[in-house]
Design a protein around this motif. Structure first.
Motif, PDB file in Angstrom:
ATOM      1  N   SER A 209       0.834  -6.171   2.994  1.00 16.85           N
ATOM      2  CA  SER A 209      -0.362  -5.293   2.430  1.00 16.85           C
ATOM      3  C   SER A 209      -0.926  -4.454   3.296  1.00 16.85           C
ATOM      4  O   SER A 209      -1.788  -3.763   2.968  1.00 16.85           O
ATOM      5  CB  SER A 209      -1.391  -6.500   1.634  1.00 16.85           C
ATOM      6  OG  SER A 209      -2.180  -6.731   2.662  1.00 16.85           O
TER       7      SER A 209
ATOM      8  N   LYS B 279      -7.045  -1.689  -3.816  1.00 17.28           N
ATOM      9  CA  LYS B 279      -8.261  -1.884  -3.048  1.00 17.28           C
ATOM     10  C   LYS B 279      -8.391  -3.470  -2.474  1.00 17.28           C
ATOM     11  O   LYS B 279      -8.850  -3.899  -1.291  1.00 17.28           O
ATOM     12  CB  LYS B 279      -9.488  -1.743  -3.840  1.00 17.28           C
ATOM     13  CG  LYS B 279      -9.682  -0.341  -4.193  1.00 17.28           C
ATOM     14  CD  LYS B 279     -10.983  -0.286  -5.244  1.00 17.28           C
ATOM     15  CE  LYS B 279     -11.072   1.468  -5.904  1.00 17.28           C
ATOM     16  NZ  LYS B 279     -11.288   2.144  -4.801  1.00 17.28           N
ATOM     17  N   TYR B 280      -7.539  -4.325  -3.258  1.00 18.00           N
ATOM     18  CA  TYR B 280      -7.493  -5.671  -2.749  1.00 18.00           C
ATOM     19  C   TYR B 280      -6.760  -6.451  -3.432  1.00 18.00           C
ATOM     20  O   TYR B 280      -5.889  -6.063  -4.385  1.00 18.00           O
ATOM     21  CB  TYR B 280      -8.930  -6.373  -2.870  1.00 18.00           C
ATOM     22  CG  TYR B 280      -9.126  -6.502  -4.343  1.00 18.00           C
ATOM     23  CD1 TYR B 280      -9.015  -7.841  -4.822  1.00 18.00           C
ATOM     24  CD2 TYR B 280      -9.918  -5.709  -5.023  1.00 18.00           C
ATOM     25  CE1 TYR B 280      -9.223  -8.112  -6.290  1.00 18.00           C
ATOM     26  CE2 TYR B 280     -10.339  -5.744  -6.253  1.00 18.00           C
ATOM     27  CZ  TYR B 280      -9.808  -6.934  -6.969  1.00 18.00           C
ATOM     28  OH  TYR B 280     -10.269  -7.186  -8.478  1.00 18.00           O
TER      29      TYR B 280
ATOM     30  N   LEU C  24      -4.951  -5.684   3.569  1.00 20.69           N
ATOM     31  CA  LEU C  24      -5.814  -5.789   2.462  1.00 20.69           C
ATOM     32  C   LEU C  24      -6.684  -6.966   2.211  1.00 20.69           C
ATOM     33  O   LEU C  24      -6.152  -8.127   2.650  1.00 20.69           O
ATOM     34  CB  LEU C  24      -5.114  -5.261   1.074  1.00 20.69           C
ATOM     35  CG  LEU C  24      -4.551  -3.861   0.835  1.00 20.69           C
ATOM     36  CD1 LEU C  24      -3.691  -4.053  -0.379  1.00 20.69           C
ATOM     37  CD2 LEU C  24      -5.793  -2.874   0.722  1.00 20.69           C
TER      38      LEU C  24
ATOM     39  N   THR D 126       0.672  -1.198   0.042  1.00 21.69           N
ATOM     40  CA  THR D 126       0.046   0.103  -0.076  1.00 21.69           C
ATOM     41  C   THR D 126       0.885   1.192   0.029  1.00 21.69           C
ATOM     42  O   THR D 126       0.362   2.278  -0.358  1.00 21.69           O
ATOM     43  CB  THR D 126      -1.147   0.111   1.200  1.00 21.69           C
ATOM     44  OG1 THR D 126      -0.290  -0.415   2.427  1.00 21.69           O
ATOM     45  CG2 THR D 126      -1.992  -1.072   1.005  1.00 21.69           C
TER      46      THR D 126
END
Length: 491
Positions: A201, A180-181, A204, A173
């Motif tokens: 992440s 978003k994922y 996430l 990130t």
């Protein structure tokens, strides 16, 4: 199998993640070189076939299927050049990336490790506006030149600042702030990578969308953004004819001459029961046992929903490889033959799929015994035992090793009496001493900690096994192994 993931290819994703048509997907996709069957037919993984056909020949523009990776990079069999180009293009589009993925969770972690090792070279390319001379494939250089149009000192400074930190938590990130994922398979054996993915992440969501294999597409996850522990796939009856073979993990093996268990139709599946999937496909497979063990979790309308439990009889798996007990036993027997000149032998062994390294690798624990007049084998001999085991494993494993998806196999020699201590622990936990048998694969943390505390020496395979020749042949046993990294790097 856990399936293959086709990236966001339709507007249906608006229900779960709005705005995906406004950005791009950073997907690390790779192909493997083709081999030939004894009859001369080309053989390749299903993902390789899919990428060569779909990605290479797709025509219509789809706003939900825009990727940062050039097609030339995806279709390059050299894993370094492919990864380098995909990572560089992903960095150039860092603010446009809305989802990041790979086929398996292990593949995404390989990409993060690649960034850790090569960020200085990537930053140099961004600063100078030129592509590294290590990427020599003309088609890749031409494709990258279309997006690397000149120096970008600001982006180079950013990459240097972020990757130069000792702290890599949340790096995904930080580098791609609008993600978003994660689009990765984290069911089955891939579940072991979930904690590491969360670390990199920043927590996430992880989307597991489809359940498929080389033989057939099976089902969809109707709640793709659910927690990985809650993933259930709804069978698609139009993709083939599906039957279920009841599976009882505690039942004794059936005699060879006994009739096979009665097959159950989808409509007769019982919630909570485990079954092995049996398929008949349009391509000509008739009552083919896929080898996947599924547990019924419920129904969507009349279609049963399944939780993937495991591959039947599979002990070890890191990427797309699957090693069962028979194959592991044969590999240990083959490698232990190198100990004969020292009057040494393997008296007990077990194994573990170590996901704490990137890439993950097989760890095999050996307890050795010396006969009268025996001598302890040198480290070089035990390293050769590692390579000999790898030469005995299946072609999927050996190709994964050559493609750096799997790290070098490791033998850890434990002190005498270690396996007796393992038995004592199992008995203290309620196991029957008269029925106890040393497990050929362990996953319980206390057992792994016990084994690791008794290790006398560690040895890694010094080279990659040859995956062109079939396993367990004379030419494979005595042939030269291909060169590849001989060490596994911890996270």
């Amino acid at each position: 199998m856990w399936g293959i993931v086709r990236s966001d290819d339709g507007g249906a994703w608006r229900r779960y993640v709005p705005g995906l048509d406004k950005g791009k997907g950073l997907y690390f996709f790779f192909i493997k070189s083709e081999t030939k069957t004894p009859g001369g037919l080309p053989a390749m993984p299903v993902t390789t076939s899919f990428y060569k056909r779909y990605i290479k020949h797709r025509r219509a523009f789809n706003p939900y299927d825009v990727r940062t990776s050039p097609t030339a990079a995806i279709l390059c069999t050299d894993s370094f050049q492919s990864m380098y180009a995909q990572m560089l293009c992903g960095l150039l589009a860092r603010t446009e990336v809305l989802r990041i993925g790979a086929v398996f969770a292990s593949g995404l972690l390989r990409a993060i490790r690649f960034l850790q090792l090569h960020w200085k070279e990537l930053a140099h390319d961004l600063r100078t506006g030129t592509l590294s001379g290590k990427v020599v494939e003309p088609s890749i250089r031409d494709a990258v030149a279309e997006v690397l149009t000149g120096p970008n000192a600001e982006l180079a400074d950013f990459v240097t600042a972020e990757c130069g930190k000792d702290k890599w938590e949340g790096i995904i990130t930080r580098m791609w702030p609008n993600t978003k994922y994660l689009d990765v398979i984290v069911t089955g054996a891939m579940a072991q990578y979930i904690p590491t993915l969360k670390f990199y992440s920043g927590g996430l969501p992880m989307a597991c969308k489809i359940y498929a294999s080389s033989e057939c597409y099976f089902g969809l996850n109707l709640r793709p953004m659910c927690d990985p522990s809650e993933v259930s796939y709804t069978i698609m009856p139009n993709m083939g004819y599906f039957e279920l073979m009841p599976h009882d993990p505690d039942a004794a093996p059936l005699p060879r001459d006994s009739p096979p268990p009665r097959l159950v139709d989808l409509a007769d599946a019982e919630v909570g029961r485990e079954y092995e999937l049996v398929i008949t496909t349009y391509a000509g497979l008739c009552r083919y046992r896929v080898g996947d063990i599924l547990q019924v979790t419920g129904f969507h309308n009349a279609a049963p929903q399944f939780r993937f439990v495991r591959r039947k009889n599979v002990l070890l798996s890191i990427d797309s490889d699957k090693t069962d007990e028979v194959e592991l036993q044969a590999a240990v027997e083959r490698a232990s033959g190198l100990l004969s000149p020292y009057n040494a032998s393997v008296v007990e062994y077990t194994s573990h799929a170590d996901a704490a390294t990137i890439p993950g690798h097989y760890v095999v624990y050996w307890e050795l015994a010396l006969r009268e007049g025996g001598a302890w084998p040198e480290a070089a001999v035990l390293e050769r035992c590692c390579l000999e085991m790898e030469q005995a494993l299946n072609a999927v494993y050996r190709q994964g090793r050559n493609g750096e998806a799997i790290g070098p196999l490791e033998i850890r020699v434990v002190r005498a009496g270690t396996f007796e201590e393992m038995m004592d622990y199992a008995v203290s936990r309620g196991a029957s001493i008269s029925q106890y048998k040393a497990p050929r694969c362990v996953s319980l943390v206390p057992i792994i900690e016990l084994l690791n505390s008794r290790v006398l020496s560690k040895h890694f395979s010094p080279a990659c096994p040859n995956y062109i020749q079939p396993a367990r042949t004379t030419s494979d046993r005595h042939g030269l192994a291909s060169k590849c990294p001989s060490s596994t790097i911890p996270v």
